[in-house]
Design an enzyme around this catalytic site. Structure first.
Site, short mmCIF file in Angstrom:
data_model
loop_
_atom_site.label_atom_id
_atom_site.label_comp_id
_atom_site.label_asym_id
_atom_site.label_seq_id
_atom_site.Cartn_x
_atom_site.Cartn_y
_atom_site.Cartn_z
N LYS A 89 0.86 -1.19 0.00
CA LYS A 89 0.00 0.00 0.00
C LYS A 89 0.90 1.24 0.00
O LYS A 89 1.75 1.40 0.88
CB LYS A 89 -0.87 -0.01 1.25
CG LYS A 89 -2.32 0.32 0.99
CD LYS A 89 -3.13 0.09 2.24
CE LYS A 89 -4.53 0.62 2.07
NZ LYS A 89 -5.27 0.55 3.33
O1 G3P Z 1 -9.52 1.42 4.11
C1 G3P Z 1 -9.29 2.70 4.62
C2 G3P Z 1 -9.97 2.83 5.90
O2 G3P Z 1 -9.34 2.05 6.86
C3 G3P Z 1 -10.18 4.21 6.38
O3 G3P Z 1 -11.39 4.18 7.02
O4 G3P Z 1 -13.14 4.95 8.52
O5 G3P Z 1 -10.73 5.59 8.93
O6 G3P Z 1 -12.00 6.58 7.04
P1 G3P Z 1 -11.84 5.40 7.93
#
Ligand code: G3P
Length: 215
Positions: free
Chosen positions: A83
């Site tokens: 990533k």
């Molecule tokens: O896959 C990306 C994710 O982990 C981010 O999620 O909820 O932190 O925006 P969030």
């Protein structure tokens, strides 16, 4: 649309994997910290369990160091996907790694142009963050539609991973919008499985069965 699980909690990955619907795993530095795990140790553990792609994010901010980290991470398993953040240095690293046939998931995508650039740099996956766009009072799902339209129109085979999925509705909309994959937190996978009519229907079947068999 395939489903990945977005977590570094090994017990969640194991539970979801046993249910058969998870085809891969994504992690990020915040998720690894939240799980109180060492990055390499947890990635190795996940990569040994899951036969699909397991995304592990680099920490470095310069291309050369990102490539070195990527090589180290790849030693943890042949299914480890690197990533890389959507930055100029990240694009350089993506170009180098893709020429080495190392799969890259370009993360922190917030515009269709970023997705196009990442794809042209050689990314195997791009990860647009739906929930974080919604957080800005904008429509995150429109981004998935735009990227899907562009990739289809120009026959780009980079896969779209709808990320920052927060709700069952996000998961449904990502599938309709043309994401190839949605990476979904464990609680959202479980919530997507629930339906009150399933519970009520099962309770009725069991009650009828018991009533008939008690006579
Ligand atoms: O896959 C990306 C994710 O982990 C981010 O999620 O909820 O932190 O925006 P969030």
């Amino acid at each position: 649309m395939k489903l990945f699980i977005d977590t570094a909690e090994f017990s969640e990955i194991q539970a979801a994997y046993e249910m058969g619907f998870v085809a891969g795993v994504t992690t990020n530095p915040s998720l690894i910290v939240k799980a109180h795990r060492d990055l390499k140790e947890v990635i190795k553990q996940i990569a040994d369990l899951v036969d699909g792609p397991v995304s592990a994010e680099v920490i470095a901010d310069k291309a050369e160091a990102m490539v070195k980290e990527a090589h180290d991470l790849r030693r943890l398993g042949q299914n480890v996907v690197i990533k890389i953040p959507m930055t100029p240095e990240g694009m350089k690293a993506t170009a180098i790694l893709s020429k080495e046939d190392i799969p890259v998931n370009v993360t922190l995508i917030f515009s269709a142009n970023q997705a196009l650039l990442a794809a042209r740099a050689g990314a195997t996956y791009v990860s647009p963050f739906v929930g974080r766009i919604d957080d800005m009072s904008m429509e995150g799902m429109t981004l998935i539609q735009d990227i899907a339209e562009i990739f289809t129109k120009h026959q780009i085979d980079t896969q779209i991973i709808a990320a920052s999925i927060r709700t069952p509705m996000h998961m449904l909309q990502a599938a309709k919008a043309g994401a190839h994959i949605a990476t979904v937190p464990y609680n959202v996978l479980l919530a997507s499985m629930k339906h009150p009519l399933t519970d009520a229907g099962l309770a009725r079947f069991m009650a009828d069965w018991q009533a008939a068999n008690q006579k």
